[in-house]
Design a protein around this motif. Structure first.
Motif, PDB file in Angstrom:
ATOM      1  N   ASN A  74       8.409  11.075   3.085  1.00 60.56           N
ATOM      2  CA  ASN A  74       9.203   9.854   3.233  1.00 60.56           C
ATOM      3  C   ASN A  74       9.417   9.488   4.691  1.00 60.56           C
ATOM      4  N   THR A  75       9.623  10.492   5.546  1.00 55.54           N
ATOM      5  CA  THR A  75       9.879  10.216   6.963  1.00 55.54           C
ATOM      6  C   THR A  75       8.655   9.566   7.611  1.00 55.54           C
ATOM      7  N   ALA A  76       7.481  10.134   7.356  1.00 58.73           N
ATOM      8  CA  ALA A  76       6.243   9.544   7.901  1.00 58.73           C
ATOM      9  C   ALA A  76       6.005   8.152   7.322  1.00 58.73           C
ATOM     10  N   THR A  77       6.334   7.971   6.045  1.00 58.93           N
ATOM     11  CA  THR A  77       6.188   6.652   5.420  1.00 58.93           C
ATOM     12  C   THR A  77       7.087   5.641   6.117  1.00 58.93           C
ATOM     13  N   ALA A  78       8.343   6.032   6.345  1.00 53.11           N
ATOM     14  CA  ALA A  78       9.312   5.124   6.971  1.00 53.11           C
ATOM     15  C   ALA A  78       8.865   4.714   8.374  1.00 53.11           C
ATOM     16  N   VAL A  79       8.257   5.639   9.105  1.00 57.42           N
ATOM     17  CA  VAL A  79       7.948   5.394  10.519  1.00 57.42           C
ATOM     18  C   VAL A  79       6.545   4.821  10.738  1.00 57.42           C
ATOM     19  N   ALA A  80       5.551   5.330  10.019  1.00 53.88           N
ATOM     20  CA  ALA A  80       4.158   5.043  10.420  1.00 53.88           C
ATOM     21  C   ALA A  80       3.263   4.440   9.345  1.00 53.88           C
ATOM     22  N   TRP A  81       3.726   4.373   8.112  1.00 59.43           N
ATOM     23  CA  TRP A  81       2.847   3.946   7.020  1.00 59.43           C
ATOM     24  C   TRP A  81       2.271   2.546   7.227  1.00 59.43           C
ATOM     25  N   GLU A  82       3.141   1.593   7.587  1.00 61.94           N
ATOM     26  CA  GLU A  82       2.675   0.205   7.764  1.00 61.94           C
ATOM     27  C   GLU A  82       1.554   0.143   8.799  1.00 61.94           C
ATOM     28  N   GLU A  83       1.758   0.826   9.915  1.00 57.02           N
ATOM     29  CA  GLU A  83       0.790   0.806  11.016  1.00 57.02           C
ATOM     30  C   GLU A  83      -0.544   1.430  10.602  1.00 57.02           C
ATOM     31  N   VAL A  84      -0.484   2.591   9.960  1.00 57.67           N
ATOM     32  CA  VAL A  84      -1.709   3.289   9.550  1.00 57.67           C
ATOM     33  C   VAL A  84      -2.457   2.474   8.498  1.00 57.67           C
ATOM     34  N   LYS A  85      -1.713   1.940   7.532  1.00 52.54           N
ATOM     35  CA  LYS A  85      -2.309   1.143   6.453  1.00 52.54           C
ATOM     36  C   LYS A  85      -3.122  -0.032   7.009  1.00 52.54           C
ATOM     37  N   GLU A  86      -2.588  -0.666   8.063  1.00 50.83           N
ATOM     38  CA  GLU A  86      -3.263  -1.826   8.662  1.00 50.83           C
ATOM     39  C   GLU A  86      -4.557  -1.430   9.367  1.00 50.83           C
ATOM     40  N   LYS A  87      -4.609  -0.198   9.873  1.00 56.83           N
ATOM     41  CA  LYS A  87      -5.736   0.194  10.732  1.00 56.83           C
ATOM     42  C   LYS A  87      -6.876   0.907  10.002  1.00 56.83           C
ATOM     43  N   LEU A  88      -6.639   1.349   8.779  1.00 60.13           N
ATOM     44  CA  LEU A  88      -7.688   2.075   8.051  1.00 60.13           C
ATOM     45  C   LEU A  88      -8.339   1.179   7.011  1.00 60.13           C
ATOM     46  N   ASP A  89      -9.597   1.479   6.700  1.00 54.19           N
ATOM     47  CA  ASP A  89     -10.287   0.668   5.695  1.00 54.19           C
ATOM     48  C   ASP A  89     -10.359   1.376   4.341  1.00 54.19           C
ATOM     49  N   ILE A  90      -9.520   2.397   4.150  1.00 47.46           N
ATOM     50  CA  ILE A  90      -9.361   3.024   2.838  1.00 47.46           C
ATOM     51  C   ILE A  90      -7.905   2.808   2.407  1.00 47.46           C
ATOM     52  N   PRO A  91      -7.604   2.880   1.103  1.00 45.86           N
ATOM     53  CA  PRO A  91      -6.218   2.700   0.666  1.00 45.86           C
ATOM     54  C   PRO A  91      -5.305   3.784   1.253  1.00 45.86           C
ATOM     55  N   VAL A  92      -4.112   3.363   1.682  1.00 46.88           N
ATOM     56  CA  VAL A  92      -3.097   4.284   2.207  1.00 46.88           C
ATOM     57  C   VAL A  92      -1.796   4.011   1.458  1.00 46.88           C
TER      58      VAL A  92
END
Length: 266
Positions: A74-92
């Motif tokens: 949950n902590t990583a989701t709260a902080v970084a999920w949006e950013e990582v999701k935008e930058k990868l071409d696989i589902p996050v």
């Protein structure tokens, strides 16, 4: 069909609660899991450090040729999920939205409690997601910084755990009918949490809810694993002592497995 594995990342062993549910619901999928127990818990750390550590875990999983990454933290989701999701071409996927939706469906009184790490609670992300979906809800958030360390040190059945949970949850007892376990470590303390909150309070396991979304996305993108292809062994990695990780993992997952130690740059 896509026979590549699904990648899971967590600050430690907590994400195994998501893996357990995935093994139950999607037994043909292959798993690569990385738990950063050497630097757990993430909850008290500054956001920039959590972001940096999360990217290290993501990049490690990408070297394993995964078809999807699940933030089982949950902590990583709260902080970084949006950013990582935008930058990868696989589902996050993250665990927060599925947990929020499940809480709204579960509550009868509109009184929802959220427990999580200091960072997850201070980010206010659960309350914001719930209020965006259902503004009439009353959301009470509570930071429980001692819970994840209890799980990481394998003290979930100790008298200390009972005392810590009882004292920590006191502000929410009798005030909510639904409680979101807003950290994937917390389901390992579920029996004690349920006992403290009372039998009528519905506990929402955000990680387990996330697995339903994984299943939907596998179908949507048509990247389910072929049942005709022989399963490889699931791969588990930890940045800390593999033996202590394995002890918790075997107890929780109810099966033998191998755990490998890896070093990430610090």
């Amino acid at each position: 069909m896509d026979n590549r594995p699904i990648g899971f990342l967590d600050s430690g062993v907590g994400g195994l609660t998501v893996v357990k549910e995935l093994m139950r619901q999607l037994p043909f999928e292959e798993i690569v899991y990385i738990g950063d127990s050497a630097r757990a818990p993430y909850g008290p750390r500054p956001a920039e450090q959590i972001r940096e550590y999360t990217w290290e875990l993501v990049n490690f999983l990408l070297t394993k040729n995964v078809k999807m990454i699940v933030f089982a933290c949950n902590t990583a989701t709260a902080v970084a999920w949006e950013e990582v999701k935008e930058k990868l071409d696989i589902p996050v996927l993250g665990v927060i939205l599925p947990g929020s939706s499940a809480a709204i469906k579960s509550t009868l009184t509109g009184n929802i409690g959220i427990i999580g790490t200091p960072m997850t609670i201070s980010s206010d992300i659960y309350r914001q997601k719930i209020m965006a979906l259902a503004p009439q809800m009353e959301v009470k958030s509570l930071s429980c910084p001692k819970f994840a360390p209890l799980v990481e040190s394998n003290q979930i059945n100790s008298s200390i755990a009972k005392k810590v949970v009882y004292e920590s949850l006191a502000p929410l007892v009798g005030r909510v009918d639904t409680l979101v376990l807003g950290c994937t470590h917390y389901p390992l303390l579920r029996p004690i949490i349920q006992n403290v909150m009372g039998p009528k309070v519905k506990l929402i396991d955000s990680g387990a809810e996330c697995v339903r979304d994984i299943s939907v996305l596998l179908n949507y993108f048509q990247i389910n694993r072929s049942r005709a292809v022989e399963m490889k062994e699931h791969c588990f990695y930890t940045t800390a002592n593999p033996e202590s990780f394995k002890q918790i993992a075997v107890n929780w997952l109810g099966r033998d497995l191998s755990v490998e130690h890896i070093e990430l740059s610090d």
